[in-house]
Design an enzyme around this catalytic site. Structure first.
Site, PDB file in Angstrom:
ATOM      1  N   ALA A 234      -3.431   3.818  -3.154  1.00 36.66           N
ATOM      2  CA  ALA A 234      -3.800   3.331  -1.819  1.00 36.66           C
ATOM      3  C   ALA A 234      -4.169   4.478  -0.867  1.00 36.66           C
ATOM      4  CB  ALA A 234      -2.660   2.508  -1.232  1.00 36.66           C
TER       5      ALA A 234
ATOM      6  N   LYS B 132      -6.730   0.924   2.671  1.00 33.09           N
ATOM      7  CA  LYS B 132      -6.231   2.195   3.234  1.00 33.09           C
ATOM      8  C   LYS B 132      -7.333   3.261   3.066  1.00 33.09           C
ATOM      9  CE  LYS B 132      -2.263  -0.194   2.441  1.00 33.09           C
ATOM     10  NZ  LYS B 132      -2.255  -1.512   1.821  1.00 33.09           N
TER      11      LYS B 132
ATOM     12  N   HIS C 132      11.148  -9.973   5.695  1.00 31.41           N
ATOM     13  CA  HIS C 132      10.814  -9.384   6.994  1.00 31.41           C
ATOM     14  C   HIS C 132       9.541  -9.960   7.608  1.00 31.41           C
ATOM     15  CE1 HIS C 132       8.996  -7.095   3.754  1.00 31.41           C
ATOM     16  NE2 HIS C 132       8.044  -6.707   4.572  1.00 31.41           N
TER      17      HIS C 132
END
Ligand code: F0G
Length: 468
Positions: free
Chosen positions: A217, A258, A450
């Site tokens: 990435a 990315k 999360h």
């Protein structure tokens, strides 16, 4: 010369952002269940949630969007995409997909069996979840320098080959089909892996006949650190270094959101023909025909150009300079951070900053909420909220390495004055840090809690001093 990172571009298109009133921010964060993933982006002033897919496109990428060939099979952008990846990543077979986690999903579906172990320097959340989802057991081997206070070792992203070999000895190779190397090491400070470490890992994989998979990435940022800090590479180009790094791996999985400098995209690249065939079959079922893999033709073009631009020296000098500059400003303001800084983000050690909030009450989340309250800044917790809880396969309690807050900087997006503002907001928080409270989870899904859980502030007694 100033250490201020001067943008190596000028701005041709603008997108307005605004800071809503403190009262409004308080209302929004409460409505979001104190989960910053649940906020509307329009209510955020400086968004440092992630560097993934959030950067600005270059004029060449924008122009190329008009050349998108949306043919179902064999579109022209596919050939550019394939040729670019074969060159940079040194692999024979390229399989496009729409983002990194799909590459993980497809790849692990093919290579993992129930109960297999997957070692990594440190798994990122989606990689960990995908391993577990396929019945695998993720195990992290961060290098020991990562935990050494005050160490300025530049390659704290390294994998601990000694510990890994001990583990292979104990577990047996039949239970370890692959080892993943994540560089830069996102969950552990965005810190790079050295070429020497990659070579050592390659030898270990050869010795035991284990496949080496590279999570690429942020491969360009990693290559830049090797050029800057590893003896012997100062005169090599970043591209030459990337070639060498990538050449060590048997397979590459990449989120092109990315260092592909694109808003969407990803791929798998492998040398083994039989493996490529199996991946391709599943790719067609899950993502699409192998010359588009869930992407528009224009996205394929954006990634092909972005991968090349990510290796540009001026771009990388500014990018890495932005991170270290923000890191320095935060340190001057009294915030403990993972130091030296890495490639895509500054990681604040919230466990150290807020010792009165125990890990089970998420000190990182407390700081994340406060950054939003005080200045409309969005960061993300990388600690017990992201990596704690219970392993859904084994029922074991999971623990985070550290209680961190990541301020990830989107590529080519924010200027030095935006970053100065972020440091000012953080400095204000430090002044009154004892007043910050912990959080507890109200409801939570099985995987990746999360993203969607809701929380509430825990007032009073549960927020005890760490020593009590
Ligand atoms: N691997 C690494 C090291 C990552 O950081 C990410 C995503 C992925 C794989 C998955 O890629 O998002 O394209 O599916 N990281 C983002 C982040 C989400 O915020 O760090 P994806």
């Amino acid at each position: 010369m100033s250490k201020r990172p001067i943008e190596p571009f000028r701005i041709k298109v603008t997108e307005p952002i605004s800071l809503i009133e403190p009262k409004e921010r308080e209302k929004r964060i409460a409505e979001a269940g104190y989960n910053i993933f649940q906020l509307a982006a329009k209510d955020i002033f400086i968004d440092l949630l992630t560097d993934s897919g959030t950067g600005a496109l270059s004029q060449n990428q924008m122009a190329a969007l008009m050349t998108g060939d949306e043919s179902y099979a064999g579109g022209r952008n596919w050939y550019h995409f394939e040729e670019t990846i074969k060159d940079i990543f040194q692999k024979k077979h390229v399989l496009p997909c729409h983002q990194g986690r799909v590459a993980e999903n497809i790849f692990f579906s093919i290579v993992l069996k129930q109960g297999d172990y997957v070692p990594n320097n440190t798994h990122f959340d989606t990689t960990r979840a995908n391993v577990m989802h396929k019945g695998g057991i993720p195990v992290d081997f961060p290098c020991k320098q990562l935990k050494e206070e005050g160490s300025e070792f530049p390659f704290k992203g390294n994998i601990d080959c000694e510990k890994l070999e001990e583990f292979i000895g104990k577990t047996g190779v039949s239970k370890i089909p692959l080892i993943v190397l994540t560089s830069t090491n996102n969950s552990a400070g965005g810190l790079p892996v050295s070429m020497a470490n990659i070579a050592e890992l390659r030898s270990l994989c050869d010795k035991y006949g284990i496949m080496l998979v590279y999570d690429a990435a942020r491969f360009a940022e990693n290559a830049y650190f090797i050029k800057k800090h590893e003896p012997g590479y100062e005169n090599s180009s970043v591209k030459e270094i990337a070639h060498k790094m990538n050449g060590y791996a048997d397979a590459v999985l990449m989120s092109a959101k990315k260092d592909g400098l694109s808003n969407m995209g990803g791929f798998m690249a492998v040398n083994d023909e039989a493996l490529a065939g199996k991946l391709k079959e599943l790719l067609i079922i899950i993502e699409g025909f192998p010359t588009y893999g869930g992407l528009n033709g224009r996205d394929l073009e954006s990634v092909a150009i972005g991968l090349k631009e990510s290796l540009n020296d001026d771009y990388l000098t500014h990018r890495i300079g932005q991170i270290s500059w923000l890191g320095d400003l935060l340190r001057q303001a009294g915030l403990p951070i993972i130091y030296p800084t890495g490639g895509h983000a500054v990681f604040i050690d919230a466990g150290k900053l807020l010792p009165h909030i125990k890990p089970e009450f998420f000190p990182g989340q407390s700081l994340v909420v406060e950054l939003y309250r005080q200045g409309g800044v969005r960061g993300v917790e990388i600690g017990s909220l992201m990596f704690g809880g219970v392993d859904p396969n084994t029922g074991q309690k999971l623990t985070a390495l550290k209680e961190l807050v990541r301020l990830a900087i989107p590529r080519r997006m924010y200027t030095a004055s935006h970053l100065e503002y972020v440091a000012e907001v953080a400095a204000e928080i430090v002044k009154d840090k004892e007043k910050l409270k912990g959080y507890e989870i109200l409801d939570s899904p099985t995987y990746l809690r999360h993203f969607t859980c809701t929380m509430r502030e825990v007032a009073g007694s549960p927020v005890k001093l760490a020593s009590s």
